[in-house]
Enzyme design. Structure first.
Site, PDB file in Angstrom:
ATOM      1  N   ARG A  10     -14.175 -31.123 -17.444  1.00  0.00           N
ATOM      2  CA  ARG A  10     -14.481 -30.890 -18.865  1.00  0.00           C
ATOM      3  C   ARG A  10     -15.714 -30.004 -18.979  1.00  0.00           C
ATOM      4  O   ARG A  10     -16.839 -30.437 -18.729  1.00  0.00           O
ATOM      5  CB  ARG A  10     -14.722 -32.224 -19.584  1.00  0.00           C
ATOM      6  CG  ARG A  10     -15.106 -32.028 -21.039  1.00  0.00           C
ATOM      7  CD  ARG A  10     -14.939 -33.274 -21.893  1.00  0.00           C
ATOM      8  NE  ARG A  10     -15.915 -34.310 -21.650  1.00  0.00           N
ATOM      9  CZ  ARG A  10     -16.067 -35.398 -22.420  1.00  0.00           C
ATOM     10  NH1 ARG A  10     -15.269 -35.582 -23.469  1.00  0.00           N
ATOM     11  NH2 ARG A  10     -16.971 -36.298 -22.138  1.00  0.00           N
ATOM     12  N   ASP A  33     -23.389 -42.321 -24.053  1.00  0.00           N
ATOM     13  CA  ASP A  33     -23.458 -40.918 -23.644  1.00  0.00           C
ATOM     14  C   ASP A  33     -23.766 -40.072 -24.879  1.00  0.00           C
ATOM     15  O   ASP A  33     -24.105 -40.629 -25.936  1.00  0.00           O
ATOM     16  CB  ASP A  33     -22.177 -40.486 -22.909  1.00  0.00           C
ATOM     17  CG  ASP A  33     -20.961 -40.463 -23.819  1.00  0.00           C
ATOM     18  OD1 ASP A  33     -21.115 -40.654 -25.046  1.00  0.00           O
ATOM     19  OD2 ASP A  33     -19.848 -40.235 -23.312  1.00  0.00           O
TER      20      ASP A  33
HETATM   21  C1  LIG Z   1     -17.605 -40.622 -25.255  1.00  0.00           C
HETATM   22  C2  LIG Z   1     -17.191 -40.052 -23.945  1.00  0.00           C
HETATM   23  O1  LIG Z   1     -17.209 -38.884 -23.751  1.00  0.00           O
HETATM   24  S1  LIG Z   1     -16.719 -41.089 -22.711  1.00  0.00           S
HETATM   25  C3  LIG Z   1     -16.732 -40.050 -21.270  1.00  0.00           C
HETATM   26  C4  LIG Z   1     -18.074 -39.660 -20.856  1.00  0.00           C
HETATM   27  N1  LIG Z   1     -18.848 -40.799 -20.397  1.00  0.00           N
HETATM   28  C5  LIG Z   1     -18.761 -41.213 -19.125  1.00  0.00           C
HETATM   29  O2  LIG Z   1     -18.057 -40.586 -18.372  1.00  0.00           O
HETATM   30  C6  LIG Z   1     -19.517 -42.430 -18.684  1.00  0.00           C
HETATM   31  C7  LIG Z   1     -19.108 -42.799 -17.304  1.00  0.00           C
HETATM   32  N2  LIG Z   1     -19.780 -43.982 -16.803  1.00  0.00           N
HETATM   33  C8  LIG Z   1     -21.001 -43.951 -16.292  1.00  0.00           C
HETATM   34  O3  LIG Z   1     -21.662 -42.934 -16.297  1.00  0.00           O
HETATM   35  C9  LIG Z   1     -21.517 -45.207 -15.668  1.00  0.00           C
HETATM   36  O4  LIG Z   1     -20.495 -46.150 -15.531  1.00  0.00           O
HETATM   37  C10 LIG Z   1     -22.665 -45.909 -16.438  1.00  0.00           C
HETATM   38  C11 LIG Z   1     -23.848 -44.956 -16.512  1.00  0.00           C
HETATM   39  C12 LIG Z   1     -22.233 -46.289 -17.825  1.00  0.00           C
HETATM   40  C13 LIG Z   1     -23.056 -47.147 -15.652  1.00  0.00           C
HETATM   41  O5  LIG Z   1     -23.353 -46.719 -14.354  1.00  0.00           O
HETATM   42  P1  LIG Z   1     -24.158 -47.641 -13.325  1.00  0.00           P
HETATM   43  O6  LIG Z   1     -25.315 -48.236 -14.012  1.00  0.00           O
HETATM   44  O7  LIG Z   1     -24.400 -46.832 -12.092  1.00  0.00           O
HETATM   45  O8  LIG Z   1     -23.101 -48.754 -13.017  1.00  0.00           O
HETATM   46  P2  LIG Z   1     -23.102 -49.756 -11.819  1.00  0.00           P
HETATM   47  O9  LIG Z   1     -24.469 -50.001 -11.294  1.00  0.00           O
HETATM   48  O10 LIG Z   1     -22.337 -50.958 -12.268  1.00  0.00           O
HETATM   49  O11 LIG Z   1     -22.241 -49.001 -10.721  1.00  0.00           O
HETATM   50  C14 LIG Z   1     -21.633 -49.655  -9.637  1.00  0.00           C
HETATM   51  C15 LIG Z   1     -20.962 -48.629  -8.776  1.00  0.00           C
HETATM   52  O12 LIG Z   1     -19.931 -47.998  -9.545  1.00  0.00           O
HETATM   53  C16 LIG Z   1     -20.128 -46.595  -9.548  1.00  0.00           C
HETATM   54  N3  LIG Z   1     -19.738 -46.076 -10.855  1.00  0.00           N
HETATM   55  C17 LIG Z   1     -20.078 -46.526 -12.091  1.00  0.00           C
HETATM   56  N4  LIG Z   1     -19.496 -45.791 -13.049  1.00  0.00           N
HETATM   57  C18 LIG Z   1     -18.767 -44.849 -12.396  1.00  0.00           C
HETATM   58  C19 LIG Z   1     -17.936 -43.799 -12.844  1.00  0.00           C
HETATM   59  N5  LIG Z   1     -17.729 -43.579 -14.152  1.00  0.00           N
HETATM   60  N6  LIG Z   1     -17.357 -43.006 -11.920  1.00  0.00           N
HETATM   61  C20 LIG Z   1     -17.547 -43.244 -10.597  1.00  0.00           C
HETATM   62  N7  LIG Z   1     -18.317 -44.238 -10.126  1.00  0.00           N
HETATM   63  C21 LIG Z   1     -18.921 -45.028 -11.018  1.00  0.00           C
HETATM   64  C22 LIG Z   1     -21.596 -46.382  -9.297  1.00  0.00           C
HETATM   65  O13 LIG Z   1     -21.815 -45.094  -8.763  1.00  0.00           O
HETATM   66  C23 LIG Z   1     -21.886 -47.507  -8.321  1.00  0.00           C
HETATM   67  O14 LIG Z   1     -21.441 -47.107  -7.034  1.00  0.00           O
HETATM   68  P3  LIG Z   1     -22.077 -47.678  -5.658  1.00  0.00           P
HETATM   69  O15 LIG Z   1     -21.732 -49.133  -5.634  1.00  0.00           O
HETATM   70  O16 LIG Z   1     -21.395 -46.902  -4.599  1.00  0.00           O
HETATM   71  O17 LIG Z   1     -23.550 -47.441  -5.720  1.00  0.00           O
HETATM   72  O1  LIG Z   2     -15.312 -37.519 -25.413  1.00  0.00           O
HETATM   73  C1  LIG Z   2     -14.947 -38.561 -25.862  1.00  0.00           C
HETATM   74  C2  LIG Z   2     -15.472 -39.143 -27.053  1.00  0.00           C
HETATM   75  O2  LIG Z   2     -15.064 -40.261 -27.404  1.00  0.00           O
HETATM   76  O3  LIG Z   2     -16.330 -38.481 -27.672  1.00  0.00           O
HETATM   77 MG   LIG Z   3     -16.691 -36.504 -26.807  1.00  0.00          MG
END
Ligand SMILES: CC(=O)SCCNC(=O)CCNC(=O)[C@H](O)C(C)(C)COP(=O)(O)OP(=O)(O)OC[C@H]1O[C@@H](n2cnc3c(N)ncnc32)[C@H](O)[C@@H]1OP(=O)(O)O
Ligand SMILES: O=CC(=O)O
Ligand SMILES: [Mg+2]
EC number: 2.3.3.9
Length: 560
Positions: free
Chosen positions: A174, A460
């Protein structure tokens, strides 16, 4: 002073291109002369159309501010009523039941996402990524290595090695929205268009490897964010065709899912798919930006104030209607109708709270799949098993439910359904929570993290925007807020008191040392200003962007 004889390394740039970001040999492997020339060619060809599209956004907003309501465009009735289909779904991504999302940097997270068991990983340069030079360039390096299959990472502190499993998620990328500049790359003296840098570098380096591997002959695959009108989709279609020509691959190789995440775009779903019909793999309900856009579009309409943020979910009539219309439209045109993101994430230290959060996610996903969505998003790997269970249980072995056809619920959706004001109360606690979340998110974003866990929810750029614009809207219209049984008006004085008190609370929660070392005080000032600005800032990330730009003299100029 004697001139130094040391030559500072710098990027090898083509005519008219200047790279102002820090020099790094790893970045230089992506910022090659040919790749930059490709990005510059895209910018030169499409900058006029992008400028016009952004002006049209402002013009539409002026009309909404004057009292007009969004509507289906009579000029494109033939497109909406016509009997046409998008290109067939690529077999490589027929099954998109669960898609994990996450920023393209850090590297470890990219590997975790690809290994997560999800069908797709959407690597994000947008809502989940703070667009610092370091994040963007590391992100490009990560994705190149991911597509090559060679990505690895060593976590020295934990003694853990990360590498790809045999089976990985399919990669979608994206790029940023059309509105964001890339100030570290100048083309003909002006900042590059951010999304063309993201798209151009990624496409240039990866199209061949992607098509040979992940895409099974097609691709690369993209998600396209925050569009407001089909003319913006037409620009993307032009960019894709130009990229295909440049790479010598057939038209229709590149595929993209468009996020319908602005209120104006909900009135343009058919038109957007039509513009991208050779390159489309569906639409997605970007629910968080959609809520943000509802407030932004109706910022001058006091009869459409949102209730507390926590009450604006998919059960609200306007949200449910948008999801139904999206499913109807996509299935009629033969493409995926993707669901959105539940904000809950696993809660590590409280089993009961964790189960309750998981139950909310299951409920949300069950609603989506029953309504007709073909797949959905997960914010965290820990949610994937539960989401898969719901979707796969309902689909019963089918990769998607496109063949089920257009839904009756979607066919009945009207313009009034799409704009019906959400119901619920407005409270001072809501104002406080918005402030606490907005300030902490902004502090994290300024420090380079674009997605963070706050109060057991994923935050986010999109979710934080809701906090900002909701406070602004309430203040602008002097909304009546419930303060524990007493009614008070939202005023700048109330906000100033709330910001002061919530900053103190945040400091107590994160600890004084972290508070002082972090960018909290700066974030508090910016957030307060944004909530009280006479004119609503279009995007908090645009307003604050200059604070994360870091020009580096050595990057552009050879030493004397
Ligand atoms: C409105 C929108 O646009 S939604 C789409 C955009 N938003 C996103 O993509 C958010 C994605 N998610 C994240 O960034 C994360 O899950 C967070 C920041 C919310 C939480 O992350 P953390 O605090 O690191 O979570 P946590 O400590 O529970 O992580 C545990 C493990 O899972 C992994 N992990 C957590 N979330 C993700 C993810 N989305 N992708 C890959 N790995 C992940 C961490 O890297 C960690 O790995 P490790 O055990 O090897 O160290
Ligand atoms: O990108 C996703 C959203 O919910 O905003
Ligand atoms: Mg969005």
């Amino acid at each position: 002073m004697a001139a130094s004889s040391t030559v500072v390394p710098c990027y090898d740039t083509p005519e008219g291109v200047d790279v102002r970001g820090r020099y790094d040999p790893a970045f230089a492997s992506v910022l090659t002369r040919d790749a930059l020339a490709f990005v510059a060619a895209l910018q030169r060809e499409f900058r006029g159309a992008v400028r016009y599209a952004m002006e049209q956004r402002r013009e539409a907003q002026r009309r909404y501010d004057a009292g007009e309501l969004p509507r289906f465009d009579p000029a494109t009735r033939a497109v909406r009523e016509g009997d046409w289909k998008c290109a067939p779904v690529p077999p490589a991504v027929a099954d998109r039941t669960v898609e994990i999302t996450g920023p393209a940097e850090p590297r470890k997270m990219v590997i975790n996402a690809l290994n997560s068991g999800a069908k797709v990983f959407m690597a994000d340069f947008e809502d989940a990524l703070s667009p610092t030079w370091e994040n963007l360039m590391h992100g490009q390096v990560n994705l190149r290595d991911a597509v090559a299959g060679t990505i690895s990472y060593r976590d020295a502190a934990r003694g853990r090695e990360y590498k790809l499993n045999d089976q990985t998620a399919k990669l979608f990328v994206r790029p940023r929205g059309w509105h964001l500049p890339e100030a570290h790359v100048l083309i003909d003296g002006e900042p590059a268009i951010g999304c063309l840098v993201d798209f151009g570098l990624y496409f240039f380096h990866n199209h061949a490897a992607f098509r040979a591997g992940q895409g099974a002959g097609l691709g690369p695959f993209f998600y396209l964010p925050k569009m407001e009108h089909s003319r913006e989709a037409r620009i993307w279609n032009g960019v894709f065709e130009r990229a295909e020509q440049a790479a010598g691959i057939e038209k229709g190789s590149i595929r993209a899912t468009v996020l319908v995440e602005t209120l104006p775009a909900a009135f343009q779903m058919d038109e957007i798919l039509y513009e991208l019909r050779d390159h489309s793999v569906g639409l997605n309900c970007g629910r968080w930006d959609y809520i943000f856009s509802y407030v932004k579009t109706f910022r001058a309409h006091p009869d459409r104030l949102l209730p507390d943020r926590a009450l604006v979910g998919m059960a609200q009539h306007f949200m449910r209607s948008y999801s139904h219309l999206l499913i109807h439209t996509c299935h009629r045109r033969g493409v995926h109708a993707m669901g959105g993101m539940a904000a809950q994430i696993p809660i590590k230290d409280d089993a009961a709270a964790n189960e309750a959060a998981l139950e909310l996610v299951r409920k949300d996903k069950l609603r989506e799949v029953r309504a007709g969505h073909d797949g959905t998003w997960a914010a965290h790997p820990g949610l994937i098993p539960a989401i898969r269970e719901v979707f796969e249980g309902h689909l019963g072995g089918r990769p998607n439910q496109i063949a089920a056809g257009a839904s009756d619920a979607g066919a009945a959706v009207t313009a009034e359904d799409l704009i019906e004001p959400p119901r619920g109360g407005r409270t001072v606690d809501g104002l406080r929570l918005n402030t606490r979340v907005g300030v902490q998110y902004l502090a994290a974003w300024l420090a380079g993290s674009g997605s963070v866990p706050l109060y057991n929810l994923m935050e986010d750029a999109a979710t934080a925007e809701i906090s900002r614009v909701q406070n602004w809207q309430w203040l602008r219209h002097g909304a009546a807020l419930d303060a524990g049984g007493v009614e008070v008006r939202a005023t700048p004085e109330l906000l100033a008191r709330v910001v002061g008190e919530e900053m103190a609370r945040v400091e107590a929660e994160v600890g004084s040392q972290r508070f002082r070392r972090g960018r909290y005080a700066e974030a508090g000032r910016i957030f307060a200003r944004q909530c009280t600005a006479p004119e609503l800032d279009d995007f908090l990330t645009l307003d604050a962007y200059n604070l994360i730009v870091a020009h580096h003299p050595g990057a552009a100029d050879k030493a004397e």
